[in-house]
Design an enzyme around this catalytic site. Structure first.
Site, short mmCIF file in Angstrom:
data_model
loop_
_atom_site.label_atom_id
_atom_site.label_comp_id
_atom_site.label_asym_id
_atom_site.label_seq_id
_atom_site.Cartn_x
_atom_site.Cartn_y
_atom_site.Cartn_z
N ASN A 158 2.09 -1.08 2.48
CA ASN A 158 0.90 -1.52 1.72
C ASN A 158 0.72 -3.04 1.73
O ASN A 158 -0.41 -3.53 1.64
CB ASN A 158 0.89 -0.94 0.30
CG ASN A 158 2.08 -1.38 -0.54
OD1 ASN A 158 3.09 -1.82 0.01
ND2 ASN A 158 1.97 -1.24 -1.83
N GLU A 256 12.37 -2.06 -5.71
CA GLU A 256 11.03 -2.25 -6.28
C GLU A 256 10.29 -0.95 -5.98
O GLU A 256 9.86 -0.73 -4.85
CB GLU A 256 10.40 -3.49 -5.65
CG GLU A 256 9.29 -4.06 -6.49
CD GLU A 256 7.95 -3.62 -5.99
OE1 GLU A 256 7.47 -2.57 -6.50
OE2 GLU A 256 7.39 -4.29 -5.11
N CYS A 290 1.78 -0.99 -5.99
CA CYS A 290 2.65 -0.42 -7.03
C CYS A 290 2.23 -0.89 -8.41
O CYS A 290 2.63 -0.30 -9.41
CB CYS A 290 4.09 -0.87 -6.81
SG CYS A 290 4.70 -0.36 -5.23
N GLU A 465 11.80 -10.38 -7.63
CA GLU A 465 11.44 -11.07 -6.39
C GLU A 465 10.46 -12.19 -6.73
O GLU A 465 9.63 -12.05 -7.64
CB GLU A 465 10.81 -10.07 -5.42
CG GLU A 465 11.82 -8.99 -5.02
CD GLU A 465 11.34 -8.11 -3.87
OE1 GLU A 465 10.14 -7.84 -3.78
OE2 GLU A 465 12.20 -7.71 -3.07
#
Ligand code: SIN
Length: 487
Positions: A158, A256, A290, A465
């Protein structure tokens, strides 16, 4: 497909990148444009053997790379950042072609990807340790932070560029070496990044890319004891399975994973801001992030006005081929993604929801397009409330009071991102603190930036991150206890 659509045709790489060399294999696979179904490139299909050689290369390169100074590593990352920006238009075109997002969004992602290279070039020089007051007159306690070692990273389709630099830049900044497996659906951005990295001076073996047989490569990256850190962005189901494999060799892991973001609109919210936030959060990347709003919880007093205002915007969204002209949305990644959106929509309607607005599709019939859709009166047990839709489907659920909104918002195993819109400062503070999520957007639908820690809690994973915290997952803390002779 010819490469004449790029001003630097050499950025269209189709081989794996191991130990600084471009490597072919006997077999190749097709990378398809989700907007047209056309084959963009036939990419080398690597498997376990190539993945092992990539780990060999990363292990061999580790000692020399971790012995370089932070300034030397920072200079290479800064040069890589410049090269990405110089080739931004080509990288954006490659990304739109393989992933589908509109060109404007792809340009945004290239800038976002580049921002991690620069940010961690700067952070490289700030990997400080500490000195602890001794617990005895003859004791000296020093803490140093050292590179964790060889890193394996698996990244999703994505965000074909930004999810790579968000992992690789901090790893390289602190002196780790990396083996990357990008999604086999979008390897072209990864390979172009590797090409520019090598041009920037990343030494052979420090950054390796293998694409192809995902399960076989995954086995090596999670099983090889030389890999000391594993970082994954992707689905919760796959993340759990890979993390379990990593435990056999007790690797450091960051995950993640999927979200199920609530988007809460209180009666006192600025309605225009809430609608803009909803469009940005829900329909960015056609709903394939997400952190996309997945459930809209809207208070009774503002419900009808918010629904009407959002419906006007959703009705104007047009999905098309991002390379063929301006469109608000691109296709979804594949037919299964479109089918999931349709299934969630049909399920909600069966449970009593109404379709209030739908966008348009102007892309070719071969493309995997889904119309942007707004549903109202969604039942709290609908599939789209319980599962991440990962597509352009927005469903509104009505609530009455603050505690109810918090209870509904937290009623999920996921805990990545949440959004709330309110003009009441005290409520904003109370609700932000009560939401069980790693990130909260307050009166905004966009929360991602290289300067802030991105990551979740609960089943959305762990590790952060970006930001100053993005370094932590790539360093080990070492304690040196020194006994000195008394005077
Ligand atoms: C993601 O969907 O995993 C990343 C989205 C972002 O960085 O905003």
């Amino acid at each position: 497909m010819s490469d004449a659509w790029l001003s630097r045709p050499d950025l269209l790489r189709t081989e794996g990148f191991i130990a600084g060399r471009w490597e072919e294999s006997d077999t190749r696979y097709d990378v398809l444009n989700p907007a047209t179904g056309a084959c963009l490139a036939r990419v080398t299909q690597h498997g376990a053997e190539a993945a092992t050689r990539a780990v060999d290369a990363a292990s061999a390169a580790l000692a020399a790379w971790s012995a370089t100074t932070a300034s030397e590593r920072a200079a290479i990352l800064r040069r890589w950042h410049e090269l990405v920006l110089e080739s931004a238009e080509d990288l954006a075109r490659l990304m739109t072609a393989e992933q589908g997002k509109p060109l404007a969004e792809a340009r945004g992602e290239v800038a976002y990807a580049a921002s991690f290279l620069l940010w961690f070039a700067e952070e490289a020089r700030r990997v400080y340790g500490s000195v602890i007051p001794g617990n005895a007159p003859t004791r000296r306690l020093t803490v140093i932070r050292q590179p964790v070692g060889v890193v394996a990273a698996i990244t999703p389709w994505n965000f074909p560029a930004a999810m790579i630099t968000r992992k690789v830049a901090p790893a390289l900044a602190v002196g780790c070496t990396v083996v990357l497996k990008p999604s086999e659906l979008t390897p072209l951005s990864a390979l172009a990044l590797a090409h520019l990295g090598a041009e920037a001076g990343v030494p052979p073996g420090v950054f390796n890319v293998v694409s192809g047989e995902a399960p076989a490569i995954g086995e090596v990256l999670t099983g090889d004891p030389r890999v000391r850190k594993f970082s994954f962005t992707g689905s919760t189901a796959v993340g759990k399975m890979l993390a379990a494999k990593c435990m056999a060799t007790v690797k450091r892991v960051s995950l993640e994973l999927g979200g199920n973001a609530p988007f809460i609109v209180f009666d006192d919210a600025d309605i225009d801001a809430a609608v803009s936030g909803a469009i940005a959060s829900k329909f960015r990347n056609s709903g394939q992030t997400c952190v996309c709003a997945n459930r809209f919880l809207v208070q009774d007093g503002i419900y009808d006005r918010f629904a009407a205002a959002l419906a006007r915007k959703v009705g104007m969204l047009n999905a098309g081929d991002g390379l063929a002209g301006a469109s608000d949305q691109g296709p979804l990644i594949n037919a299964a993604a479109v089918a999931k959106v349709e299934r969630h929509c049909a399920d909600a309607v069966e449970r009593g929801a109404r379709i209030l607005a739908r966008g348009q599709v102007s892309g070719p019939p071969e493309g995997h397009f889904a119309r942007a859709t707004l549903l109202v009166d969604v039942a709290p047990d609908a599939l789209l409330v319980r599962e991440e839709t990962f597509g352009p489907l927005a469903g509104l659920i009505r609530f009455d009071h603050e505690e109810e909104a918090i209870r509904l918002a937290n009623d999920t195993p996921a805990g990545l991102a949440a959004y709330l819109f309110t003009a009441d400062h005290s409520r904003a503070t109370r609700v932000s603190e009560a939401l069980e999520y790693g990130m909260v957007g307050l009166n905004t639908g966009l929360i991602s930036t290289e300067v802030a820690p991105f990551g979740g809690i609960k089943e959305s994973g762990f590790g952060r991150e970006g930001s100053q915290f993005g370094i932590d997952d790539y360093v080990s803390i070492k304690l040196v206890v020194a006994e000195i002779a008394p005077a």
